[in-house]
Design a protein around this motif. Structure first.
Motif, PDB file in Angstrom:
ATOM      1  N   TRP A   1       0.822  -1.215   0.000  1.00 30.64           N
ATOM      2  CA  TRP A   1       0.000   0.000   0.000  1.00 30.64           C
ATOM      3  C   TRP A   1       0.856   1.264   0.000  1.00 30.64           C
ATOM      4  CZ3 TRP A   1      -5.066   0.127  -0.844  1.00 30.64           C
ATOM      5  CH2 TRP A   1      -5.834  -1.003  -0.568  1.00 30.64           C
ATOM      6  N   SER A   2       0.452   2.229  -0.799  1.00 30.77           N
ATOM      7  CA  SER A   2       0.970   3.590  -0.683  1.00 30.77           C
ATOM      8  C   SER A   2      -0.218   4.511  -0.462  1.00 30.77           C
ATOM      9  CB  SER A   2       1.743   4.011  -1.941  1.00 30.77           C
ATOM     10  OG  SER A   2       0.882   4.051  -3.070  1.00 30.77           O
ATOM     11  N   VAL A   3      -0.033   5.494   0.397  1.00 27.21           N
ATOM     12  CA  VAL A   3      -1.103   6.436   0.717  1.00 27.21           C
ATOM     13  C   VAL A   3      -0.705   7.814   0.190  1.00 27.21           C
ATOM     14  CG1 VAL A   3      -2.383   7.575   2.577  1.00 27.21           C
ATOM     15  CG2 VAL A   3      -1.833   5.140   2.746  1.00 27.21           C
ATOM     16  N   HIS A   4      -1.639   8.463  -0.489  1.00 30.69           N
ATOM     17  CA  HIS A   4      -1.413   9.808  -1.013  1.00 30.69           C
ATOM     18  C   HIS A   4      -2.454  10.752  -0.416  1.00 30.69           C
ATOM     19  CE1 HIS A   4       1.271   8.469  -4.370  1.00 30.69           C
ATOM     20  NE2 HIS A   4       0.559   7.355  -4.242  1.00 30.69           N
ATOM     21  N   LYS A   5      -2.038  11.959  -0.129  1.00 35.51           N
ATOM     22  CA  LYS A   5      -2.990  12.984   0.311  1.00 35.51           C
ATOM     23  C   LYS A   5      -2.841  14.206  -0.592  1.00 35.51           C
ATOM     24  CE  LYS A   5      -4.082  16.922   2.596  1.00 35.51           C
ATOM     25  NZ  LYS A   5      -3.441  18.270   2.605  1.00 35.51           N
TER      26      LYS A   5
ATOM     27  N   GLU B   1       0.995  -1.670  -5.661  1.00 32.89           N
ATOM     28  CA  GLU B   1      -0.069  -2.653  -5.857  1.00 32.89           C
ATOM     29  C   GLU B   1      -1.398  -2.146  -5.299  1.00 32.89           C
ATOM     30  OE1 GLU B   1      -0.825  -7.435  -5.084  1.00 32.89           O
ATOM     31  OE2 GLU B   1       0.992  -6.439  -4.366  1.00 32.89           O
ATOM     32  N   GLY B   2      -1.347  -1.454  -4.174  1.00 33.12           N
ATOM     33  CA  GLY B   2      -2.545  -0.870  -3.587  1.00 33.12           C
ATOM     34  C   GLY B   2      -2.340   0.609  -3.337  1.00 33.12           C
ATOM     35  N   LYS B   3      -3.350   1.405  -3.639  1.00 31.22           N
ATOM     36  CA  LYS B   3      -3.235   2.857  -3.478  1.00 31.22           C
ATOM     37  C   LYS B   3      -4.468   3.373  -2.748  1.00 31.22           C
ATOM     38  CE  LYS B   3      -2.496   2.627  -7.863  1.00 31.22           C
ATOM     39  NZ  LYS B   3      -2.278   2.845  -9.300  1.00 31.22           N
TER      40      LYS B   3
ATOM     41  N   GLU C   1     -14.134  -4.215   7.603  1.00 28.06           N
ATOM     42  CA  GLU C   1     -15.524  -4.444   7.192  1.00 28.06           C
ATOM     43  C   GLU C   1     -15.836  -3.716   5.884  1.00 28.06           C
ATOM     44  OE1 GLU C   1     -17.776  -3.096  10.514  1.00 28.06           O
ATOM     45  OE2 GLU C   1     -17.445  -4.924  11.708  1.00 28.06           O
ATOM     46  N   TRP C   2     -15.338  -2.474   5.771  1.00 24.84           N
ATOM     47  CA  TRP C   2     -15.577  -1.714   4.536  1.00 24.84           C
ATOM     48  C   TRP C   2     -14.924  -2.408   3.348  1.00 24.84           C
ATOM     49  CZ3 TRP C   2     -12.995   0.476   0.537  1.00 24.84           C
ATOM     50  CH2 TRP C   2     -13.678   1.404  -0.238  1.00 24.84           C
ATOM     51  N   PHE C   3     -13.695  -2.894   3.518  1.00 24.47           N
ATOM     52  CA  PHE C   3     -12.981  -3.534   2.416  1.00 24.47           C
ATOM     53  C   PHE C   3     -13.666  -4.842   2.009  1.00 24.47           C
ATOM     54  CE2 PHE C   3      -9.714  -6.184   0.499  1.00 24.47           C
ATOM     55  CZ  PHE C   3      -9.139  -5.307  -0.410  1.00 24.47           C
ATOM     56  N   SER C   4     -14.255  -5.529   2.962  1.00 29.03           N
ATOM     57  CA  SER C   4     -14.942  -6.782   2.612  1.00 29.03           C
ATOM     58  C   SER C   4     -16.133  -6.513   1.704  1.00 29.03           C
ATOM     59  CB  SER C   4     -15.403  -7.497   3.888  1.00 29.03           C
ATOM     60  OG  SER C   4     -16.491  -6.821   4.497  1.00 29.03           O
ATOM     61  N   ARG C   5     -16.701  -5.319   1.781  1.00 32.02           N
ATOM     62  CA  ARG C   5     -17.813  -4.952   0.910  1.00 32.02           C
ATOM     63  C   ARG C   5     -17.344  -4.295  -0.382  1.00 32.02           C
ATOM     64  NH1 ARG C   5     -19.402  -2.644   5.800  1.00 32.02           N
ATOM     65  NH2 ARG C   5     -19.240  -0.543   4.882  1.00 32.02           N
ATOM     66  N   HIS C   6     -16.160  -3.670  -0.341  1.00 30.93           N
ATOM     67  CA  HIS C   6     -15.671  -2.915  -1.507  1.00 30.93           C
ATOM     68  C   HIS C   6     -14.211  -3.255  -1.781  1.00 30.93           C
ATOM     69  CE1 HIS C   6     -19.280  -0.445  -0.946  1.00 30.93           C
ATOM     70  NE2 HIS C   6     -18.934  -0.332   0.319  1.00 30.93           N
ATOM     71  N   PRO C   7     -13.904  -4.490  -2.120  1.00 32.18           N
ATOM     72  CA  PRO C   7     -12.495  -4.825  -2.382  1.00 32.18           C
ATOM     73  C   PRO C   7     -11.989  -4.096  -3.622  1.00 32.18           C
ATOM     74  CG  PRO C   7     -13.929  -6.615  -3.058  1.00 32.18           C
ATOM     75  CD  PRO C   7     -14.800  -5.637  -2.355  1.00 32.18           C
ATOM     76  N   SER C   8     -10.942  -3.341  -3.470  1.00 31.85           N
ATOM     77  CA  SER C   8     -10.394  -2.581  -4.597  1.00 31.85           C
ATOM     78  C   SER C   8      -8.929  -2.286  -4.332  1.00 31.85           C
ATOM     79  CB  SER C   8     -11.165  -1.277  -4.784  1.00 31.85           C
ATOM     80  OG  SER C   8     -10.630  -0.530  -5.862  1.00 31.85           O
ATOM     81  N   LYS C   9      -8.160  -2.213  -5.397  1.00 34.44           N
ATOM     82  CA  LYS C   9      -6.747  -1.884  -5.273  1.00 34.44           C
ATOM     83  C   LYS C   9      -6.502  -0.377  -5.277  1.00 34.44           C
ATOM     84  CE  LYS C   9      -4.989  -6.138  -7.344  1.00 34.44           C
ATOM     85  NZ  LYS C   9      -4.084  -6.717  -8.355  1.00 34.44           N
TER      86      LYS C   9
END
Length: 611
Positions: free
Chosen positions: A93-97, A122-124, A266-274
């Motif tokens: 994961w990389s996080v951008h603001k 891979e994940g953003k 819980e949110w990711f289980s409903r909205h899996p996304s990279k």
């Protein structure tokens, strides 16, 4: 998100503050999702790759079972079908603001989308602020409604038009229709809420936070549509569903990391996304009431999300090339710092440097996640990395002695002195208790070892109330002569020298005060913590810029400074000035000489440096 009705009654208003998860605050408008399908309602058990992301969906078909399927087996299969997707964490994961100026127009939103697409992580997870000036516009709506100024209606329309025009330049087709539908719905609800505030003449903090947070909702939705338009699978996140905070004092909240981590999974289980575009600045309380992380909260949001994901890096995109050694508007020789330690960054931000909000550092520091400060408008600039300091083979910290200088203007000194203070327990407690009672902020403290006097700095706008409170609290001691005075010294500034390596180096303070003495700067008060990460001095306000330039020059430029003047800037003088300009950098680099032209005069005009 949306309210249930376009008009507000007492029951509808209270429903906004309801803690029930059935509240529309937590409901998703499934029909609005462009990726909606029947399968998304009951997702089959995923097959996970080693990186943790879903590689493909596998449906367990009934014909794969042999023989009669019992009720118990059916129950097991049903439980398995409801199994949550695992949220991957770590370096993938990389996080951008991106701040408000980064998404201030449709062109800039497109530019941000390109930066996201080009990130090979891979994940953003991308945290966005409201468009430039929108947060101020939302606060203005509330203020107008509270003061019963009917122009709030036209002000709401201006907010609507700003986002509508931006969306029309960015989006088309179903994306545009979907966003405009949400925007219309939100604006109608805002008008209803503002009408209720107009009638009541007052807005609760919960109402205000709910209204103000819409700017982030709209910018996140628009950016997510543009990212999808550029070919990435992308979901947008209303972080009020994920970030849970607890109020911890005046204008401050503390994140509940355990609950937030649970809700993120819980949110990711409903909205899996990279790729996830998340709203900055906004959050919820334990009772599911909308709130905010207060001013500059989007940086804090990014740091919290980076901590929850154990991300590889958090990048704060802004409109400057990085963190400077001093304010470049005051010191032309200020340089970009390539690295800062966590401690140095929060010291500099506390003392007024435009780095980060001090609380942004803490979440990422727990997991040694570096923060990069970069310029969204100058991608070639390397930026500044805030991280745990590197060490060489001998274990000594690398980097320069003093990292940076910061100033705070418009402060006043309060000096409480008297022989009756010495050896009396609780005197300092009584002094600062009185300061706390009037809500003033103490910026720096200096106390004589004899306990004869206590001196501290407060913002100048608060000093009158502080002085009045102290005189009232110690009236008896003043009348009896145990305290001689409560003196106010106005028109002051604070200068702080910050550097983690200062703690292990002799002579830093001597060098600092020597530079101030040579510039004829008088020091009113001195404060230094035992950590030695900073040395703070209080000086006259009119001396602040001169003092800042003097100490910056002493630590960053050269120990040998040669000042010179040019008389007669004609052909020969102009040629000499050109040569000095071209060779100044060489003289500093090769001979450690700082050559400065302090004045130029001709037959009619004189130009002097203002130092």
């Amino acid at each position: 998100m949306a309210l249930c009705a376009a008009s507000i009654s007492h029951n509808n208003t209270s429903r906004i503050l309801s803690s029930s998860k059935s509240n529309t605050f937590y409901q998703k408008k499934i029909s609005a999702s462009p990726h909606f399908s029947l399968l998304s309602l009951t997702p089959p058990r995923p097959s996970l790759s080693r990186s943790g992301f879903v590689s493909h969906w596998r449906r367990r078909e009934p014909h794969s079972l042999h023989g009669h399927v019992s009720c118990s087996v059916k129950a097991v299969l049903l439980d398995e079908s409801k199994e949550k997707l695992l949220l991957p964490k770590g370096d993938m994961w990389s996080v951008h603001k991106f701040g408000g100026t980064c998404v201030g127009s449709w062109e800039r939103i497109q530019n941000v989308a390109q930066i996201i697409v080009q990130d090979s992580s891979e994940g953003k997870l991308v945290v966005v602020s409201a468009m430039s000036k929108v947060t101020d516009m939302m606060y203005d709506l509330i203020n107008k409604a509270q003061s019963r100024d009917g122009s709030y209606v036209s002000a709401v329309d201006a907010v609507f038009e700003k986002h509508k025009l931006t969306a029309m330049d960015l989006l088309d087709g179903d994306d545009l229709a979907s966003f405009l539908s949400r925007l219309h719905h939100d604006i109608n609800n805002l008008k209803a809420m503002l009408r209720a505030i107009y009638i009541a003449g007052h807005a609760t903090e919960s109402f205000s936070d709910f209204i103000v947070g819409h700017g982030e909702l709209w910018s996140a939705q628009m950016l997510s549509y543009v990212v999808r338009k550029n070919g990435l699978d992308c979901e947008w996140m209303d972080t009020r569903e994920v970030l849970i905070v607890n109020p911890s004092g005046s204008n401050q909240v503390d994140p509940d990391f355990a609950e937030s981590e649970k809700r993120l999974e819980e949110w990711f289980s409903r909205h899996p996304s990279k790729t996830i575009v998340a709203t900055g600045f906004i959050a919820s309380t334990q009772q599911n009431i909308p709130t905010t992380l207060k001013r500059d909260g989007s940086d804090f949001s990014a740091a919290i999300m980076g901590s929850l994901l154990r991300a590889r890096q958090v990048t704060i995109w802004t409109d400057v090339d990085g963190v400077y050694s001093a304010d470049p508007r005051k010191v032309s020789e200020a340089v970009i710092l390539r690295t800062l330690s966590y401690q140095e960054a929060w010291e500099m931000s506390y003392f007024g440097a435009n780095v980060l909000h001090p609380r942004t550092i803490m979440p990422v520091m727990r997991y040694d996640i570096p923060i990069m400060i970069r310029n969204v408008f100058n991608l070639s600039a390397p930026g500044t990395m805030i991280c745990r300091p590197a060490e060489n083979e001998d274990g000594q910290k690398l980097e320069s002695l003093v990292k940076g200088f910061a100033t705070i203007d418009n402060v006043a000194l309060v000096n409480v002195e008297g022989t009756g203070m010495a050896g009396v327990p609780g005197t300092a407690s009584a002094i600062f208790g009185a300061v706390k009672d009037v809500g003033a902020n103490v910026i720096a403290i200096s106390q004589a070892s004899s306990e004869h006097s206590v001196c501290f700095a407060v913002p100048e706008k608060e000093v009158a109330a502080v002085a009045e409170a102290l005189k009232s609290r110690f009236s008896e001691a003043l009348n009896a002569g145990r305290l001689s005075q409560v003196a106010i010294i106005p028109n002051c500034s604070i200068l702080a020298a910050v550097g983690q390596k200062m703690a292990s180096t002799y002579g830093v303070s001597a060098t600092l005060f020597n530079a101030l003495a040579k510039a004829n700067i008088n020091v009113r008060a001195i404060a230094q913590g035992c950590s030695e990460y900073n040395v703070t001095v209080v000086i006259k306000r009119e001396d602040c810029i001169r003092a800042l330039r003097a100490v910056h020059s002493r630590f960053y430029l050269s120990k040998t400074t040669i000042a010179m003047g040019i008389i007669g800037p004609g052909l020969i003088g102009a040629t000499l000035l050109d040569q000095l300009r071209d060779q100044a950098a060489v003289l500093k680099e090769d001979f450690n000489i700082d050559l400065r032209v302090m004045g130029i005069t001709g037959s009619r005009t004189m130009l002097l440096d203002d130092v």
